[in-house]
Motif scaffolding. Structure first.
Motif, PDB file in Angstrom:
ATOM      1  N   GLU A  83       0.867  -1.179   0.000  1.00 22.68           N
ATOM      2  CA  GLU A  83       0.000   0.000   0.000  1.00 22.68           C
ATOM      3  C   GLU A  83       0.903   1.229   0.000  1.00 22.68           C
ATOM      4  O   GLU A  83       1.663   1.456   0.947  1.00 22.68           O
ATOM      5  CB  GLU A  83      -0.879   0.000   1.250  1.00 22.68           C
ATOM      6  CG  GLU A  83      -1.809   1.185   1.326  1.00 22.68           C
ATOM      7  CD  GLU A  83      -2.621   1.172   2.598  1.00 22.68           C
ATOM      8  OE1 GLU A  83      -2.639   2.210   3.286  1.00 22.68           O
ATOM      9  OE2 GLU A  83      -3.221   0.119   2.919  1.00 22.68           O
ATOM     10  N   ILE A  84       0.827   2.000  -1.087  1.00 21.74           N
ATOM     11  CA  ILE A  84       1.715   3.145  -1.272  1.00 21.74           C
ATOM     12  C   ILE A  84       0.842   4.368  -1.532  1.00 21.74           C
ATOM     13  O   ILE A  84       0.295   4.525  -2.623  1.00 21.74           O
ATOM     14  CB  ILE A  84       2.707   2.870  -2.423  1.00 21.74           C
ATOM     15  CG1 ILE A  84       3.515   1.610  -2.089  1.00 21.74           C
ATOM     16  CG2 ILE A  84       3.607   4.070  -2.649  1.00 21.74           C
ATOM     17  CD1 ILE A  84       4.329   1.067  -3.223  1.00 21.74           C
ATOM     18  N   THR A  85       0.680   5.214  -0.520  1.00 23.75           N
ATOM     19  CA  THR A  85      -0.313   6.287  -0.604  1.00 23.75           C
ATOM     20  C   THR A  85       0.210   7.628  -0.083  1.00 23.75           C
ATOM     21  O   THR A  85       1.039   7.675   0.826  1.00 23.75           O
ATOM     22  CB  THR A  85      -1.572   5.924   0.212  1.00 23.75           C
ATOM     23  OG1 THR A  85      -1.211   5.737   1.576  1.00 23.75           O
ATOM     24  CG2 THR A  85      -2.231   4.660  -0.314  1.00 23.75           C
ATOM     25  N   GLY A  86      -0.293   8.701  -0.684  1.00 23.82           N
ATOM     26  CA  GLY A  86      -0.103  10.048  -0.182  1.00 23.82           C
ATOM     27  C   GLY A  86       1.322  10.558  -0.152  1.00 23.82           C
ATOM     28  O   GLY A  86       1.648  11.435   0.646  1.00 23.82           O
ATOM     29  N   SER A 109      -2.210   5.046  -4.293  1.00 27.71           N
ATOM     30  CA  SER A 109      -3.267   6.059  -4.305  1.00 27.71           C
ATOM     31  C   SER A 109      -2.802   7.391  -3.729  1.00 27.71           C
ATOM     32  O   SER A 109      -2.028   7.431  -2.772  1.00 27.71           O
ATOM     33  CB  SER A 109      -4.458   5.544  -3.485  1.00 27.71           C
ATOM     34  OG  SER A 109      -5.471   6.524  -3.412  1.00 27.71           O
ATOM     35  N   GLY A 110      -3.294   8.487  -4.320  1.00 29.22           N
ATOM     36  CA  GLY A 110      -3.115   9.814  -3.755  1.00 29.22           C
ATOM     37  C   GLY A 110      -1.698  10.339  -3.725  1.00 29.22           C
ATOM     38  O   GLY A 110      -1.375  11.207  -2.924  1.00 29.22           O
ATOM     39  N   ASN A 111      -0.842   9.822  -4.587  1.00 28.06           N
ATOM     40  CA  ASN A 111       0.517  10.351  -4.689  1.00 28.06           C
ATOM     41  C   ASN A 111       0.463  11.595  -5.573  1.00 28.06           C
ATOM     42  O   ASN A 111      -0.205  11.607  -6.601  1.00 28.06           O
ATOM     43  CB  ASN A 111       1.444   9.282  -5.244  1.00 28.06           C
ATOM     44  CG  ASN A 111       1.481   8.083  -4.311  1.00 28.06           C
ATOM     45  OD1 ASN A 111       2.036   8.150  -3.235  1.00 28.06           O
ATOM     46  ND2 ASN A 111       0.856   6.987  -4.722  1.00 28.06           N
ATOM     47  N   ALA A 112       1.135  12.658  -5.182  1.00 27.40           N
ATOM     48  CA  ALA A 112       0.918  13.974  -5.781  1.00 27.40           C
ATOM     49  C   ALA A 112       1.154  14.022  -7.285  1.00 27.40           C
ATOM     50  O   ALA A 112       0.408  14.682  -8.001  1.00 27.40           O
ATOM     51  CB  ALA A 112       1.796  15.012  -5.087  1.00 27.40           C
ATOM     52  N   GLY A 133      -5.927   8.465  -8.078  1.00 26.22           N
ATOM     53  CA  GLY A 133      -5.731   9.695  -7.331  1.00 26.22           C
ATOM     54  C   GLY A 133      -4.411  10.412  -7.540  1.00 26.22           C
ATOM     55  O   GLY A 133      -4.034  11.242  -6.725  1.00 26.22           O
ATOM     56  N   SER A 134      -3.694  10.120  -8.622  1.00 30.39           N
ATOM     57  CA  SER A 134      -2.474  10.854  -8.959  1.00 30.39           C
ATOM     58  C   SER A 134      -2.712  11.576 -10.279  1.00 30.39           C
ATOM     59  O   SER A 134      -3.636  11.232 -11.027  1.00 30.39           O
ATOM     60  CB  SER A 134      -1.288   9.897  -9.123  1.00 30.39           C
ATOM     61  OG  SER A 134      -1.036   9.210  -7.918  1.00 30.39           O
ATOM     62  N   ASP A 135      -1.891  12.552 -10.602  1.00 33.90           N
ATOM     63  CA  ASP A 135      -2.031  13.240 -11.884  1.00 33.90           C
ATOM     64  C   ASP A 135      -1.901  12.254 -13.042  1.00 33.90           C
ATOM     65  O   ASP A 135      -2.678  12.278 -13.979  1.00 33.90           O
ATOM     66  CB  ASP A 135      -0.992  14.351 -12.012  1.00 33.90           C
ATOM     67  CG  ASP A 135      -1.092  15.071 -13.343  1.00 33.90           C
ATOM     68  OD1 ASP A 135      -2.091  15.786 -13.532  1.00 33.90           O
ATOM     69  OD2 ASP A 135      -0.205  14.876 -14.194  1.00 33.90           O
ATOM     70  N   THR A 136      -0.929  11.361 -12.972  1.00 32.19           N
ATOM     71  CA  THR A 136      -0.718  10.347 -14.005  1.00 32.19           C
ATOM     72  C   THR A 136      -0.630   8.977 -13.341  1.00 32.19           C
ATOM     73  O   THR A 136       0.074   8.817 -12.342  1.00 32.19           O
ATOM     74  CB  THR A 136       0.585  10.637 -14.785  1.00 32.19           C
ATOM     75  OG1 THR A 136       0.490  11.948 -15.364  1.00 32.19           O
ATOM     76  CG2 THR A 136       0.818   9.617 -15.882  1.00 32.19           C
ATOM     77  N   SER A 156      -9.327   7.693 -11.821  1.00 30.68           N
ATOM     78  CA  SER A 156      -9.229   9.082 -11.344  1.00 30.68           C
ATOM     79  C   SER A 156      -7.843   9.693 -11.523  1.00 30.68           C
ATOM     80  O   SER A 156      -7.267  10.256 -10.603  1.00 30.68           O
ATOM     81  CB  SER A 156      -9.685   9.195  -9.881  1.00 30.68           C
ATOM     82  OG  SER A 156      -8.840   8.494  -9.009  1.00 30.68           O
ATOM     83  N   ALA A 157      -7.310   9.591 -12.732  1.00 37.59           N
ATOM     84  CA  ALA A 157      -6.041  10.232 -13.073  1.00 37.59           C
ATOM     85  C   ALA A 157      -6.267  11.115 -14.302  1.00 37.59           C
ATOM     86  O   ALA A 157      -7.084  10.796 -15.165  1.00 37.59           O
ATOM     87  CB  ALA A 157      -4.970   9.189 -13.379  1.00 37.59           C
ATOM     88  N   VAL A 158      -5.568  12.231 -14.379  1.00 41.90           N
ATOM     89  CA  VAL A 158      -5.665  13.090 -15.561  1.00 41.90           C
ATOM     90  C   VAL A 158      -5.143  12.336 -16.779  1.00 41.90           C
ATOM     91  O   VAL A 158      -5.756  12.313 -17.834  1.00 41.90           O
ATOM     92  CB  VAL A 158      -4.883  14.407 -15.345  1.00 41.90           C
ATOM     93  CG1 VAL A 158      -4.870  15.243 -16.611  1.00 41.90           C
ATOM     94  CG2 VAL A 158      -5.477  15.188 -14.181  1.00 41.90           C
TER      95      VAL A 158
END
Length: 186
Positions: A83-86, A109-112, A133-136, A156-158
């Motif tokens: 689990e690698i988050t935030g 999830s949720g890495n900037a 939850g990351s840009d890419t 949910s990524a750009v």
């Protein structure tokens, strides 16, 4: 440094001024499992100049100035079920000759910036990860070639999967939260 065939398990580190856990300079064939690396000022888990290691069932979150888990110049490492988050930059960062690694079954999830970044290395397999939850979601750049990106759930990524060059990669059977080509930017 240069520790081989060891097992590090059921340990935690938080608030360090550098990396949380680190294998460097020829530390090969080790197993890191059920670790927790939180709020460090460097990579949560770092593998550098080391190969054939396994990192599994661990958590790396909210680390600043670097990635949750980084591999630099290390081949055939296995990153499984973590689990690698935030984290402030990438969830997982593989760079500079980290060839032939397996990234499988991780929750990222949720890495900037990026869920998984691959830079200047070849032939890793990225499969069955949940990336959101990351840009890419997955970013392959530099001279990287021959990677397999298969059966990942990238939501949910750009940019779901972005290749910054036209070198050969195998990208198949990933799920982007929709079958609509406009939504997944096909």
């Amino acid at each position: 440094r240069n520790v081989d065939r060891s097992r590090i398990a059921n340990d935690s580190v938080a608030g360090c001024g550098g990396e949380g856990f680190s294998l460097t300079n020829g530390s090969d064939t080790n197993t890191l499992e059920q670790l927790s690396s939180v709020s460090n000022n460097g990579n949560g888990i770092n593998i550098n100049l080391s190969s054939f290691n396994v990192v599994r069932y661990s958590r790396s979150r909210q680390n600043t100035n670097s990635a949750g888990l980084a591999i630099g110049t290390g081949a055939k490492n296995q990153i499984i079920g973590n689990e690698i988050t935030g984290n402030q930059t990438q969830g997982i960062d593989i760079s500079f000759g980290g060839d032939g690694n397996l990234i499988h079954g991780n929750y990222i999830s949720g890495n900037a910036q990026v869920g998984i970044r691959i830079y200047n290395n070849d032939a890793s397999v990225i499969t069955a990860n949940d990336i959101r939850g990351s840009d890419t979601g997955v970013w392959i750049l530099g001279t990287s070639t021959g990677h397999v990106v298969r059966k990942n759930n990238i939501g949910s990524a750009v940019n779901h999967i972005f290749t910054a060059n036209s070198l050969a990669q195998t990208i198949t059977r990933n799920w982007f939260g929709s079958a609509d080509s406009v939504t997944i930017k096909a």
